[in-house]
Scaffold this active site. Structure first.
Site, short mmCIF file in Angstrom:
data_model
loop_
_atom_site.label_atom_id
_atom_site.label_comp_id
_atom_site.label_asym_id
_atom_site.label_seq_id
_atom_site.Cartn_x
_atom_site.Cartn_y
_atom_site.Cartn_z
N ASP A 80 0.82 -1.22 0.00
CA ASP A 80 0.00 0.00 0.00
C ASP A 80 0.85 1.27 0.00
O ASP A 80 0.42 2.31 0.49
CB ASP A 80 -0.96 0.02 1.20
N HIS B 17 -3.91 -1.76 -6.66
CA HIS B 17 -3.19 -0.59 -7.12
C HIS B 17 -4.17 0.41 -7.72
O HIS B 17 -4.97 0.06 -8.59
CB HIS B 17 -2.13 -0.98 -8.16
N ARG C 53 -10.44 -2.69 4.26
CA ARG C 53 -10.15 -2.63 5.68
C ARG C 53 -9.34 -1.38 6.01
O ARG C 53 -8.52 -0.93 5.21
CB ARG C 53 -9.34 -3.86 6.12
N LYS C 54 -9.57 -0.83 7.19
CA LYS C 54 -8.79 0.31 7.64
C LYS C 54 -7.36 -0.13 7.91
O LYS C 54 -7.11 -1.15 8.54
CB LYS C 54 -9.41 0.88 8.91
N ARG C 55 -6.40 0.64 7.38
CA ARG C 55 -5.00 0.29 7.58
C ARG C 55 -4.49 0.77 8.93
O ARG C 55 -4.88 1.84 9.42
CB ARG C 55 -4.14 0.91 6.47
#
Length: 439
Positions: free
Chosen positions: A12, A40, A305-307
């Site tokens: 990411d 990407h 999903r939240k990183r």
């Protein structure tokens, strides 16, 4: 002439934008490993494209896109993604090739991926994308996987497929509770018989294709998926992907000629993020971490999903460089740090009262390390977002970037200062430092 672009952290990092920019003058954009677990994002002409299995070079009409032998391909996702790209106006005719040696991700593998995560339990799960990547690579290593070439000897394909199902049923039962009963088996076989015909125009012997391209001096961009710290050999094992997301994986996954490699560009986010489980030395659990996540829009392209977010970890990146041997660095999302009065960088680890220089091989030790930070003043009063030249930067920003170069011993050849393709400040000479720009 080959340029390889690799994630230098946990993924990411923003590789897609650099791939997009370099593919403006490329003949081929190739994927070497991973599958539709990659994500990407490319923003071009006001349109946002999310690529997973397909290479990001698809945006440029002169660029042929190759899915290499080291990739694992979920064929339904391939066609879904292709149709989505076409619906946004991309002309894909004759511009996508897939290796006949690439392994196939079945819906069966996706089912098993979820089951294996459940077996591990909430506290020990890897945090996979549940896209069947791990089970497919496991079958590949066990020498009972299915490859694209198998589709064209149907009796062999069906025999291998049924053998896989039988093997997984011995382990998990009949899988009826997970929507993979006898009817699902027969339905998937019917689909793949149809896919074999639809896929045929895309299938090539990628070894021959890439060899001829190299001999013809085609400009090849290799688009790395995932990142070094998720590599099966060099990542934070077992919290990794199931393929080689490193330089070595590019060479084997595409049968590249190492002597034709001109550049190896490591993509480094100006802070650190991670999706899924596993140790993360600089992870922040306070309002600063939340602020980075919010300003940076840190939501996974593939998983949504939240990183997890934290400060830049230069110990980690230096280790990454020692494996991948970057010729230069692309520093992304530096503009996100515009908001901070103070910026911290991890430059060493402390374990049990001892300062260590090496990156720990085992996850247990890495989970115990304490980051040793050095603090730097921010440039809040002179934001760099959307700037077009380093001449518009404050000396504080220049000093910060220069320190990263000196710590890593690698030139930073480009810096991302915004989300669009034009928000990339590049060195005037390829491979040189962006800080040496005269304009």
């Amino acid at each position: 002439m080959t340029t390889i672009i690799l994630g230098a952290q946990f993924g990411d990092e923003g590789k897609g934008k650099l791939v997009d920019v370099l593919c403006r003058s490329a003949d081929i954009c190739a994927r070497s490993a991973g599958g539709s677990n990659a994500g990407h994002t490319v923003v071009a002409n006001g349109i946002t494209y999310d690529f997973h299995l397909l290479p990001s070079g698809l945006v440029h009409e002169q660029c042929t896109n190759v899915i290499g032998s080291g990739v694992v391909a979920h064929i339904p996702s391939f066609f879904d993604e292709l149709e989505a790209a076409q619906s946004k106006g991309l002309n894909t005719e004759g511009r996508i090739k897939i290796s006949n040696r690439a392994h196939i991700v079945l819906d069966l593998h996706r089912t098993v991926d979820g089951l294996e995560e459940e077996e591990l339990g909430k506290n020990k799960s890897i945090g996979t994308t549940k896209r069947g990547i791990g089970p497919t690579y496991a079958n590949k290593a066990s020498r009972n996987g299915l490859r694209i070439a198998d589709l064209y000897t149907w009796d062999t394909f069906e025999e291998k497929f049924r053998r896989l199902v039988a093997g997984y049923r011995k382990r998990f039962g009949h899988l009826e509770g997970f929507s993979y009963d006898d009817a699902a088996v027969e339905a998937e076989l019917v689909r793949y018989k149809e896919y074999a015909e639809r896929l045929k125009p895309f299938v090539v012997d990628a070894v021959t294709y890439m060899s001829k391209a190299t001999a013809s001096n085609k400009r090849i961009i290799v688009e790395g998926a995932n990142a070094l710290l998720l590599d099966i050999d060099y990542g934070t094992y077992p919290f990794v992907t199931s393929s080689n997301a490193s330089l070595g994986g590019c060479i084997t996954g595409l049968a590249l000629n190492p002597l034709a490699i001109k550049e190896i560009i490591g993509v480094v986010k100006a802070y650190t993020t991670r999706v899924g489980g596993g140790p993360f030395p600089t992870e922040l659990f306070d309002e600063v971490g939340e602020q980075i996540a919010t300003i940076g829009h840190e939501i996974g392209v593939t998983t949504k999903r939240k990183r997890r977010c934290g400060w830049l970890d230069l110990v980690l990146v230096k280790y990454s460089h020692s494996v991948n041997h970057y010729t230069s660095i692309n520093l992304t999302k530096l503009d996100i740090l515009d908001a901070f009065d103070e910026i911290k960088v991890c430059e060493a680890y402390e374990v049990d009262g001892q300062i260590i220089e090496d990156f720990p091989a085992d996850a247990e030790t890495l989970a115990k390390v304490k980051p040793v930070y050095k603090s730097y003043p921010g440039w809040k009063s002179s934001p760099i977002m959307n700037t077009t030249s380093i001449k518009q930067w404050s000396q504080t920003t220049v000093d910060y970037v220069r320190h990263i170069e000196e710590f890593l011993g690698v030139k930073i050849s480009s810096v991302g200062v915004g989300p669009k393709r034009e928000h990339l400040i590049e060195a005037e000479v390829a491979g040189q430092s962006v800080l040496d720009n005269k304009n």
